[in-house]
Design an enzyme around this catalytic site. Structure first.
Site, PDB file in Angstrom:
ATOM      1  N   CYS A   2     -27.523 -31.716 -74.355  1.00 60.28           N
ATOM      2  CA  CYS A   2     -28.078 -32.199 -75.620  1.00 60.28           C
ATOM      3  C   CYS A   2     -27.386 -31.477 -76.773  1.00 60.28           C
ATOM      4  O   CYS A   2     -26.585 -30.579 -76.571  1.00 60.28           O
ATOM      5  CB  CYS A   2     -29.571 -31.907 -75.658  1.00 60.28           C
ATOM      6  SG  CYS A   2     -30.452 -32.473 -74.203  1.00 60.28           S
ATOM      7  N   ARG A  27     -22.574 -35.295 -77.596  1.00 63.32           N
ATOM      8  CA  ARG A  27     -23.275 -34.501 -76.573  1.00 63.32           C
ATOM      9  C   ARG A  27     -24.455 -35.251 -75.978  1.00 63.32           C
ATOM     10  O   ARG A  27     -25.148 -34.734 -75.114  1.00 63.32           O
ATOM     11  CB  ARG A  27     -23.745 -33.171 -77.166  1.00 63.32           C
ATOM     12  CG  ARG A  27     -22.643 -32.242 -77.621  1.00 63.32           C
ATOM     13  CD  ARG A  27     -23.217 -30.966 -78.178  1.00 63.32           C
ATOM     14  NE  ARG A  27     -23.962 -30.250 -77.154  1.00 63.32           N
ATOM     15  CZ  ARG A  27     -23.382 -29.427 -76.274  1.00 63.32           C
ATOM     16  NH1 ARG A  27     -22.075 -29.237 -76.332  1.00 63.32           N
ATOM     17  NH2 ARG A  27     -24.082 -28.806 -75.358  1.00 63.32           N
ATOM     18  N   TRP A  74     -29.828 -35.836 -74.300  1.00 57.59           N
ATOM     19  CA  TRP A  74     -29.220 -36.486 -73.139  1.00 57.59           C
ATOM     20  C   TRP A  74     -30.186 -36.174 -72.005  1.00 57.59           C
ATOM     21  O   TRP A  74     -30.231 -35.048 -71.508  1.00 57.59           O
ATOM     22  CB  TRP A  74     -27.837 -35.913 -72.860  1.00 57.59           C
ATOM     23  CG  TRP A  74     -27.195 -36.480 -71.638  1.00 57.59           C
ATOM     24  CD1 TRP A  74     -27.294 -36.019 -70.356  1.00 57.59           C
ATOM     25  CD2 TRP A  74     -26.358 -37.639 -71.549  1.00 57.59           C
ATOM     26  NE1 TRP A  74     -26.585 -36.794 -69.490  1.00 57.59           N
ATOM     27  CE2 TRP A  74     -26.001 -37.800 -70.187  1.00 57.59           C
ATOM     28  CE3 TRP A  74     -25.892 -38.557 -72.472  1.00 57.59           C
ATOM     29  CZ2 TRP A  74     -25.182 -38.845 -69.746  1.00 57.59           C
ATOM     30  CZ3 TRP A  74     -25.071 -39.593 -72.018  1.00 57.59           C
ATOM     31  CH2 TRP A  74     -24.730 -39.731 -70.684  1.00 57.59           C
ATOM     32  N   ASN A 100     -31.585 -27.200 -75.184  1.00 56.50           N
ATOM     33  CA  ASN A 100     -30.525 -27.831 -74.387  1.00 56.50           C
ATOM     34  C   ASN A 100     -30.409 -27.021 -73.107  1.00 56.50           C
ATOM     35  O   ASN A 100     -30.218 -25.810 -73.150  1.00 56.50           O
ATOM     36  CB  ASN A 100     -29.183 -27.814 -75.143  1.00 56.50           C
ATOM     37  CG  ASN A 100     -28.043 -28.284 -74.236  1.00 56.50           C
ATOM     38  OD1 ASN A 100     -28.242 -29.124 -73.363  1.00 56.50           O
ATOM     39  ND2 ASN A 100     -26.859 -27.703 -74.405  1.00 56.50           N
ATOM     40  N   GLY A 101     -30.571 -27.681 -71.967  1.00 57.74           N
ATOM     41  CA  GLY A 101     -30.446 -26.974 -70.691  1.00 57.74           C
ATOM     42  C   GLY A 101     -31.463 -27.499 -69.696  1.00 57.74           C
ATOM     43  O   GLY A 101     -32.019 -28.583 -69.867  1.00 57.74           O
ATOM     44  N   GLU A 494      -8.044 -40.681 -55.601  1.00 58.13           N
ATOM     45  CA  GLU A 494      -8.544 -40.333 -56.938  1.00 58.13           C
ATOM     46  C   GLU A 494      -7.401 -39.849 -57.823  1.00 58.13           C
ATOM     47  O   GLU A 494      -7.302 -40.226 -58.990  1.00 58.13           O
ATOM     48  CB  GLU A 494      -9.640 -39.271 -56.825  1.00 58.13           C
ATOM     49  CG  GLU A 494     -10.153 -38.741 -58.141  1.00 58.13           C
ATOM     50  CD  GLU A 494     -10.745 -39.798 -59.068  1.00 58.13           C
ATOM     51  OE1 GLU A 494     -10.977 -40.945 -58.622  1.00 58.13           O
ATOM     52  OE2 GLU A 494     -10.933 -39.503 -60.259  1.00 58.13           O
ATOM     53  N   LYS A 498      -6.346 -41.589 -61.355  1.00 58.14           N
ATOM     54  CA  LYS A 498      -6.239 -40.843 -62.617  1.00 58.14           C
ATOM     55  C   LYS A 498      -4.883 -41.125 -63.263  1.00 58.14           C
ATOM     56  O   LYS A 498      -4.785 -41.412 -64.449  1.00 58.14           O
ATOM     57  CB  LYS A 498      -6.409 -39.350 -62.362  1.00 58.14           C
ATOM     58  CG  LYS A 498      -7.811 -38.943 -62.024  1.00 58.14           C
ATOM     59  CD  LYS A 498      -8.709 -38.826 -63.236  1.00 58.14           C
ATOM     60  CE  LYS A 498      -9.694 -39.898 -63.528  1.00 58.14           C
ATOM     61  NZ  LYS A 498     -10.452 -40.614 -62.573  1.00 58.14           N
ATOM     62  N   GLU A 501      -4.475 -44.867 -64.473  1.00 60.51           N
ATOM     63  CA  GLU A 501      -5.357 -45.399 -65.531  1.00 60.51           C
ATOM     64  C   GLU A 501      -5.084 -44.763 -66.889  1.00 60.51           C
ATOM     65  O   GLU A 501      -5.445 -45.317 -67.909  1.00 60.51           O
ATOM     66  CB  GLU A 501      -6.830 -45.261 -65.152  1.00 60.51           C
ATOM     67  CG  GLU A 501      -7.377 -43.869 -65.088  1.00 60.51           C
ATOM     68  CD  GLU A 501      -8.879 -43.874 -64.812  1.00 60.51           C
ATOM     69  OE1 GLU A 501      -9.596 -44.757 -65.298  1.00 60.51           O
ATOM     70  OE2 GLU A 501      -9.329 -42.981 -64.082  1.00 60.51           O
ATOM     71  N   HIS A 517       3.498 -46.592 -41.272  1.00 59.22           N
ATOM     72  CA  HIS A 517       3.149 -47.995 -40.976  1.00 59.22           C
ATOM     73  C   HIS A 517       3.491 -48.906 -42.147  1.00 59.22           C
ATOM     74  O   HIS A 517       2.911 -49.987 -42.283  1.00 59.22           O
ATOM     75  CB  HIS A 517       1.648 -48.090 -40.651  1.00 59.22           C
ATOM     76  CG  HIS A 517       1.266 -47.301 -39.443  1.00 59.22           C
ATOM     77  ND1 HIS A 517       1.602 -47.680 -38.156  1.00 59.22           N
ATOM     78  CD2 HIS A 517       0.632 -46.110 -39.345  1.00 59.22           C
ATOM     79  CE1 HIS A 517       1.158 -46.763 -37.307  1.00 59.22           C
ATOM     80  NE2 HIS A 517       0.558 -45.802 -37.994  1.00 59.22           N
ATOM     81  N   LYS A 616     -15.431 -47.378 -70.732  1.00 63.06           N
ATOM     82  CA  LYS A 616     -16.070 -46.240 -70.061  1.00 63.06           C
ATOM     83  C   LYS A 616     -17.091 -46.717 -69.033  1.00 63.06           C
ATOM     84  O   LYS A 616     -17.208 -46.161 -67.971  1.00 63.06           O
ATOM     85  CB  LYS A 616     -16.757 -45.328 -71.085  1.00 63.06           C
ATOM     86  CG  LYS A 616     -17.401 -44.090 -70.464  1.00 63.06           C
ATOM     87  CD  LYS A 616     -16.394 -43.237 -69.729  1.00 63.06           C
ATOM     88  CE  LYS A 616     -17.046 -42.137 -68.913  1.00 63.06           C
ATOM     89  NZ  LYS A 616     -16.071 -41.506 -67.969  1.00 63.06           N
TER      90      LYS A 616
HETATM   91  C1  AGP Z   1     -12.641 -43.658 -63.340  1.00 63.71           C
HETATM   92  O1  AGP Z   1     -11.803 -42.731 -64.023  1.00 63.71           O
HETATM   93  C2  AGP Z   1     -12.896 -44.912 -64.145  1.00 63.71           C
HETATM   94  N1  AGP Z   1     -13.334 -44.627 -65.443  1.00 63.71           N
HETATM   95  C3  AGP Z   1     -13.740 -45.923 -63.387  1.00 63.71           C
HETATM   96  O2  AGP Z   1     -13.111 -46.155 -62.146  1.00 63.71           O
HETATM   97  C4  AGP Z   1     -15.213 -45.523 -63.098  1.00 63.71           C
HETATM   98  O3  AGP Z   1     -15.253 -44.481 -62.169  1.00 63.71           O
HETATM   99  C5  AGP Z   1     -15.923 -46.742 -62.493  1.00 63.71           C
HETATM  100  O4  AGP Z   1     -15.886 -47.787 -63.448  1.00 63.71           O
HETATM  101  C6  AGP Z   1     -17.369 -46.460 -62.099  1.00 63.71           C
HETATM  102  O5  AGP Z   1     -18.109 -46.121 -63.245  1.00 63.71           O
HETATM  103  P1  AGP Z   1     -19.575 -45.492 -63.032  1.00 63.71           P
HETATM  104  O6  AGP Z   1     -19.378 -44.194 -62.322  1.00 63.71           O
HETATM  105  O7  AGP Z   1     -20.107 -45.334 -64.422  1.00 63.71           O
HETATM  106  O8  AGP Z   1     -20.370 -46.456 -62.211  1.00 63.71           O
END
Ligand code: AGP
Length: 621
Positions: A2, A27, A74, A100-101, A494, A498, A501, A517, A616
């Protein structure tokens, strides 16, 4: 995570604090509130939703006063609502707290306070603190200290905090202590701004950077007494301490990112704390323990499980892939991982003994929400591991475990991933003990290793200078391969995600055993191959993969453990992490890959925090 703000001085406090809260909105902002001392009383305004809701409320019903505190929330305990919004008051309505915490022992404190006659209005852990201070004020008065003029409030807060376990950055106002704010810090950030004839407090410096650049950063276990003329500092034992005054050189944008260039790198560096916050108060007791009590996943439910399905998207899907190993290894439950957008097309035979674990940072991802609804229609129970309290997925789930990582502003998920993994390993351990698949002694060993993870992440962050060199050498490449095996195969996935994207370079994560393969046909001098070869039972096989790549003129970036022999070629790069047991290594191995993706993207001039084409939270199917 928060945002808290406070002001004491000669100007009207509310406009200053509202501006400060807007600077802290990153935050978290599911609700907000302000309280001001107005004459002999304290007045409060709170609103659910974004700060604009509080703005409108204050427009309609202004708050006057030169002493006030404010909070943007939050949610961690209790859904986003006006009742759960801070500031919280005591029974007399003359005392307010913003926080906050996480108060770990809030349940036991609340039981005692209710038994003592205190009336609670919210579901939050924070409200316990204000009633505890009230209780100390009722009993105190005999412990006044002559050397400053608000002994009762300081002493009551000090004593109350000595009963509290957990994380806090908090501020307290009392109508009977005009002109004074008492603040305290343990584990959550708190900074004091020193103006001319006015004093500020905030979770971060952006809260008051428009008014002063003189700041005092509190350390854990410290308190502050704020007055218009300045602040004095004490330990929780009540001993006065001298604190250095720092001059903040950052501009406002940098201040919001804690001095970092982007939210993503700030959040990568927040990962040790994210891991700590995700495990806080959830380690012991193991049998019928905190996790069951917090989530409602009773030992009976855990013992009766037939099958677990882990569903998610993107980074959260990779967390599920690792979670499956832990669940099968530690809890002895068959577990499948499904991409949420595909889950719904399967004719699953699901029933009440099946548990669908939905993992999501936002809790609003449409594909994952659709999978959750599909699971419930088929009679399965749903357990959500989520970072956003009150989100759609958590409202649809039967059980919830919140990761408490605070808002993740960078589109590329980093600290939320660490929170997801922490939540999943805690679930696997507690389920293993409840099902009798894991001895308590084994569980304690894993928990001890988990407690060491934040330190190991900090060690991994120290590789950044070396990683920047690698990024400079490779940032113009058009393709990357990431390979690993077993628990770290999802980390290869992963790391590739990263990179692609945020830098727009094509990258693929592959099970290293699959290289021969097909994908090895791609290997030449132009496609760097990231090999995650840290200490594990499959390390020798990964060493063979390195040889396979080199034999075809390929270049490897080898992530290895200190002390392990690695046969690296002259064109290869080697990054070494302190050796650790493989079980929890994904939580650490991901960090160098995040840093590599970040620095390559920066070198390529990409918009790291807001990559093209991405959102996001993907709330469309
Ligand atoms: C990951 O870096 C991306 N932003 C995306 O793959 C994300 O993880 C995915 O859209 C799932 O989002 P969520 O965790 O909010 O469900």
């Amino acid at each position: 995570m928060c945002g808290i703000v406070g002001y004491v001085g000669s100007r009207q406090a509310v406009p200053i604090l509202m501006d400060g809260l807007r600077r802290l909105e990153y935050r978290g902002y599911d609700s907000a509130g302000i309280a001001a001392v107005s004459g002999a009383a304290i007045e409060r305004r709170r609103a659910q939703g974004k700060l604009s809701q509080l703005d409108a409320l204050l427009e309609a019903s202004p708050l006057k006063g030169t002493l006030a505190v404010g909070h943007t929330r939050w949610a961690t305990h209790g859904k986003p609502s006006e009742e759960n919004a801070h500031p919280h008051t005591d029974c007399t309505k003359s005392l307010v707290v913003i926080h906050n915490g996480i108060i770990e022992n809030y349940l036991e404190l609340k039981e005692k306070l209710v038994a003592a006659g205190h009336k609670f209005e919210s579901e939050t852990d924070t409200e316990v603190v204000v009633h505890l201070i009230e209780e100390k004020l009722r009993a105190s008065g005999k412990h006044a200290k002559p050397d400053f003029n608000d002994p009762l409030l300081f002493e009551a807060v000090r004593q109350a905090l000595n009963d509290v376990r957990g994380a806090y950055a908090l501020a307290v106002l009392w109508a009977k202590a005009p002109g004074t704010i008492i603040a305290a810090k343990t584990s959550s950030p708190l900074v004091i701004g020193l103006g001319t004839g006015e004093t500020f407090l905030g979770s971060d410096v952006p809260a008051f950077l428009d008014h002063t650049r003189k700041a005092v950063f509190l350390d854990d276990g410290e308190m502050a007494v704020l007055k218009a003329g300045g602040a004095s500092f004490f330990t929780l034992a009540g001993r006065k301490v001298e604190k250095p005054v720092q001059t903040i050189a950052w501009n406002r944008s940098m201040a919001e990112k804690g001095g970092h260039k982007h939210f993503m790198i700030k959040e990568i560096y927040e990962q040790p704390e994210s891991c700590e916050d995700s495990m806080r108060g959830r380690l012991f007791p193991l049998r019928d323990g905190v996790l069951q009590r917090e989530t409602g996943l009773s030992p009976d439910v855990l013992k009766g499980l037939r099958q677990i399905y882990l569903v998610a998207c993107g980074t959260a899907h990779h967390a599920c892939m690792i979670g499956r190993y832990w669940i099968e290894d530690l809890a002895d439950v068959p577990a499948q991982v499904e991409i949420a957008s595909e889950f719904r097309y399967r004719q699953h035979v699901l029933g009440p003994k099946d548990l669908v674990v939905a993992v999501s940072q936002s809790g609003e991802t449409a594909d994952t929400l659709a999978a959750v609804r599909c699971a419930k229609e088929k009679g399965a129970k749903v357990f959500a591991v989520c970072n956003s309290v009150g989100s759609a997925i958590t409202r649809a789930a039967d059980y919830n475990l919140y990761t408490h990582c605070g808002p993740e502003c960078g589109v590329a998920s980093t600290k939320a991933f660490i929170g997801q993994l922490t939540g999943l390993v805690l679930f696997a351990v507690h389920a293993g003990v409840a099902r009798g698949a894991l001895k308590e002694s084994q569980a304690r060993e894993i928990i001890d290793d988990l407690v060491r993870i934040p330190g190991r992440i900090r060690a991994a962050l120290k590789l950044e200078p070396r990683i920047i060199e690698i990024a400079k050498a490779l940032h113009k490449k058009s393709n990357f391969l990431y390979i690993a095996r077993h628990l770290n195969f999802p980390i290869a996935m992963e790391g590739a995600l990263k990179l692609k994207e945020i830098s727009y370079i094509h990258a693929e994560g592959y099970a290293a055993g699959e290289l021969k393969h097909g994908p090895i046909a791609l290997v030449d001098g132009e496609i760097p191959v990231m090999v995650i070869a840290t200490r594990s039972r499959v390390q020798e096989k990964l060493a063979s993969n390195v040889m396979e790549v080199r034999a075809r003129g390929g270049q490897c970036i080898i992530l290895a453990s200190e002390g392990d022999k690695i046969d690296a070629g002259k064109n290869d790069f080697v990054l070494r992490l302190p050796a650790m047991d493989e079980l929890l290594s994904p939580l650490v191995n991901v960090v160098p890959l995040q840093l590599l993706a970040y620095h390559i993207a920066v070198l390529r001039g990409c918009d790291v925090d807001q990559p093209r084409n991405l959102a996001k939270s993907v709330t469309v199917e």
